[in-house]
Design a protein around this motif. Structure first.
Motif, PDB file in Angstrom:
ATOM      1  N   GLY A  11       0.798  -1.221   0.000  1.00 20.62           N
ATOM      2  CA  GLY A  11       0.000   0.000   0.000  1.00 20.62           C
ATOM      3  C   GLY A  11       0.829   1.269   0.000  1.00 20.62           C
ATOM      4  N   LEU A  12       2.113   1.152  -0.310  1.00 28.86           N
ATOM      5  CA  LEU A  12       3.001   2.316  -0.387  1.00 28.86           C
ATOM      6  C   LEU A  12       3.085   2.755  -1.847  1.00 28.86           C
ATOM      7  N   ILE A  13       2.453   3.895  -2.155  1.00 32.93           N
ATOM      8  CA  ILE A  13       2.323   4.356  -3.532  1.00 32.93           C
ATOM      9  C   ILE A  13       3.235   5.554  -3.752  1.00 32.93           C
ATOM     10  N   SER A  14       3.988   5.524  -4.834  1.00 27.70           N
ATOM     11  CA  SER A  14       4.899   6.613  -5.170  1.00 27.70           C
ATOM     12  C   SER A  14       4.133   7.888  -5.485  1.00 27.70           C
ATOM     13  N   LYS A  15       4.700   9.008  -5.064  1.00 25.22           N
ATOM     14  CA  LYS A  15       4.094  10.301  -5.367  1.00 25.22           C
ATOM     15  C   LYS A  15       4.156  10.604  -6.858  1.00 25.22           C
ATOM     16  N   GLU A  16       4.969   9.858  -7.596  1.00 25.36           N
ATOM     17  CA  GLU A  16       5.115  10.070  -9.031  1.00 25.36           C
ATOM     18  C   GLU A  16       4.241   9.126  -9.863  1.00 25.36           C
ATOM     19  N   SER A  17       3.565   8.188  -9.209  1.00 25.46           N
ATOM     20  CA  SER A  17       2.672   7.269  -9.911  1.00 25.46           C
ATOM     21  C   SER A  17       1.392   8.009 -10.289  1.00 25.46           C
ATOM     22  N   PRO A  18       0.610   7.471 -11.216  1.00 28.40           N
ATOM     23  CA  PRO A  18      -0.654   8.134 -11.571  1.00 28.40           C
ATOM     24  C   PRO A  18      -1.577   8.347 -10.363  1.00 28.40           C
ATOM     25  N   VAL A  19      -1.656   7.379  -9.467  1.00 31.06           N
ATOM     26  CA  VAL A  19      -2.499   7.508  -8.284  1.00 31.06           C
ATOM     27  C   VAL A  19      -1.933   8.561  -7.345  1.00 31.06           C
ATOM     28  N   GLY A  20      -0.630   8.491  -7.083  1.00 28.49           N
ATOM     29  CA  GLY A  20       0.010   9.456  -6.193  1.00 28.49           C
ATOM     30  C   GLY A  20      -0.129  10.885  -6.697  1.00 28.49           C
ATOM     31  N   GLN A  21       0.139  11.079  -7.979  1.00 29.91           N
ATOM     32  CA  GLN A  21       0.020  12.418  -8.564  1.00 29.91           C
ATOM     33  C   GLN A  21      -1.405  12.939  -8.462  1.00 29.91           C
ATOM     34  N   ALA A  22      -2.374  12.061  -8.707  1.00 32.14           N
ATOM     35  CA  ALA A  22      -3.778  12.483  -8.685  1.00 32.14           C
ATOM     36  C   ALA A  22      -4.235  12.842  -7.266  1.00 32.14           C
ATOM     37  N   LEU A  23      -3.757  12.123  -6.257  1.00 28.73           N
ATOM     38  CA  LEU A  23      -4.222  12.344  -4.889  1.00 28.73           C
ATOM     39  C   LEU A  23      -3.582  13.558  -4.218  1.00 28.73           C
ATOM     40  N   LEU A  24      -2.321  13.849  -4.530  1.00 32.31           N
ATOM     41  CA  LEU A  24      -1.613  14.938  -3.854  1.00 32.31           C
ATOM     42  C   LEU A  24      -2.361  16.261  -3.985  1.00 32.31           C
ATOM     43  N   GLY A  25      -2.528  16.942  -2.859  1.00 35.88           N
ATOM     44  CA  GLY A  25      -3.154  18.252  -2.846  1.00 35.88           C
ATOM     45  C   GLY A  25      -4.671  18.241  -2.723  1.00 35.88           C
ATOM     46  N   HIS A  26      -5.295  17.078  -2.765  1.00 36.61           N
ATOM     47  CA  HIS A  26      -6.762  17.002  -2.660  1.00 36.61           C
ATOM     48  C   HIS A  26      -7.195  16.827  -1.209  1.00 36.61           C
ATOM     49  N   LYS A  27      -8.495  17.034  -0.962  1.00 39.19           N
ATOM     50  CA  LYS A  27      -9.053  17.008   0.390  1.00 39.19           C
ATOM     51  C   LYS A  27     -10.033  15.850   0.554  1.00 39.19           C
ATOM     52  N   THR A  28     -10.378  15.572   1.791  1.00 37.75           N
ATOM     53  CA  THR A  28     -11.382  14.559   2.103  1.00 37.75           C
ATOM     54  C   THR A  28     -12.696  14.916   1.403  1.00 37.75           C
ATOM     55  N   GLY A  29     -13.299  13.921   0.761  1.00 39.45           N
ATOM     56  CA  GLY A  29     -14.556  14.124   0.034  1.00 39.45           C
ATOM     57  C   GLY A  29     -14.375  14.413  -1.436  1.00 39.45           C
ATOM     58  N   ASP A  30     -13.162  14.744  -1.867  1.00 38.40           N
ATOM     59  CA  ASP A  30     -12.917  15.029  -3.288  1.00 38.40           C
ATOM     60  C   ASP A  30     -13.088  13.767  -4.120  1.00 38.40           C
ATOM     61  N   ARG A  31     -13.696  13.929  -5.283  1.00 35.37           N
ATOM     62  CA  ARG A  31     -13.870  12.846  -6.259  1.00 35.37           C
ATOM     63  C   ARG A  31     -12.823  13.080  -7.345  1.00 35.37           C
ATOM     64  N   ILE A  32     -11.960  12.099  -7.557  1.00 36.10           N
ATOM     65  CA  ILE A  32     -10.801  12.283  -8.432  1.00 36.10           C
ATOM     66  C   ILE A  32     -10.801  11.254  -9.551  1.00 36.10           C
ATOM     67  N   GLU A  33     -10.565  11.729 -10.762  1.00 34.40           N
ATOM     68  CA  GLU A  33     -10.410  10.863 -11.928  1.00 34.40           C
ATOM     69  C   GLU A  33      -8.928  10.537 -12.059  1.00 34.40           C
ATOM     70  N   ILE A  34      -8.584   9.255 -12.008  1.00 34.36           N
ATOM     71  CA  ILE A  34      -7.188   8.823 -12.139  1.00 34.36           C
ATOM     72  C   ILE A  34      -7.007   8.242 -13.530  1.00 34.36           C
ATOM     73  N   THR A  35      -6.052   8.789 -14.275  1.00 40.79           N
ATOM     74  CA  THR A  35      -5.765   8.333 -15.624  1.00 40.79           C
ATOM     75  C   THR A  35      -4.458   7.552 -15.604  1.00 40.79           C
ATOM     76  N   VAL A  36      -4.551   6.248 -15.820  1.00 45.04           N
ATOM     77  CA  VAL A  36      -3.373   5.392 -15.852  1.00 45.04           C
ATOM     78  C   VAL A  36      -2.708   5.499 -17.220  1.00 45.04           C
ATOM     79  N   ASN A  37      -3.514   5.410 -18.262  1.00 43.32           N
ATOM     80  CA  ASN A  37      -3.075   5.623 -19.645  1.00 43.32           C
ATOM     81  C   ASN A  37      -4.318   6.073 -20.419  1.00 43.32           C
ATOM     82  N   PRO A  38      -4.188   6.441 -21.695  1.00 36.55           N
ATOM     83  CA  PRO A  38      -5.362   6.956 -22.421  1.00 36.55           C
ATOM     84  C   PRO A  38      -6.561   6.000 -22.440  1.00 36.55           C
TER      85      PRO A  38
END
Length: 167
Positions: free
Chosen positions: A115-142
């Motif tokens: 469960g240790l996710i890199s801040k540079e991964s698609p998930v890590g990049q998408a989550l950084l800076g967001h708040k509780t309750g935010d709905r986030i679209e994670i793009t792994v590839n097109p």
């Protein structure tokens, strides 16, 4: 390109490097010399294994030296209510209808199975800076996207308990 690492990352790499140079290298050199004394090198399996272990150690030493030399030191900072580095985040994956606990870490300490996710991964990049309750679209590839909702954020710190990975 520089790897963004924390001072704890650099410290842990330096400790491993010191161990490999001061303790492991002399031991492996001695093992190669001992195995070489067994005779014919073309059929000497012990020599081949000792040489491979010595070469792996030398390769790791070069890797650690390069990582330390080229690293860009970053500070662990984030607002109290947003996702930042080393924070534990509980997310809800809408498509799977499943909750997951993740921790955002530096690339050097990532381990997706734990469960240790890199801040540079698609998930890590998408989550950084967001708040509780935010709905986030994670793009792994097109072709691959999915949506997650942040359920909880537990602030973390850069501690030395997280191991650095091999290669």
């Amino acid at each position: 390109m520089y790897d963004e690492l924390t001072t704890v990352d650099i410290q842990k790499m330096q400790e491993e490097l010191d161990h490999r140079i001061r303790e492991l290298r002399p031991q492996l050199i001695k093992e190669v010399q001992t195995a070489r004394a067994f005779g014919d090198l073309s059929e000497n399996y012990e020599y081949k294994c000792a040489k491979q272990a010595k070469n792996r150690n030398e390769s790791r030493i070069r890797y650690l030296e390069r990582m330390i030399r080229t690293a860009k030191i970053i500070k662990v900072e984030s607002a109290a209510d947003t996702v930042g580095l080393f924070d534990k985040v509980t997310i809800y994956h809408e498509a799977l209808q499943k909750e997951m606990d993740l921790r955002i870490v530096t690339t050097l300490r990532q381990n997706a199975l734990k469960g240790l996710i890199s801040k540079e991964s698609p998930v890590g990049q998408a989550l950084l800076g967001h708040k509780t309750g935010d709905r986030i679209e994670i793009t792994v590839n097109p072709q691959t996207q999915y949506t997650v909702i942040i359920r909880a954020i537990e602030k973390g710190s850069d501690d030395a308990t997280l191991e650095i990975r091999g290669y």
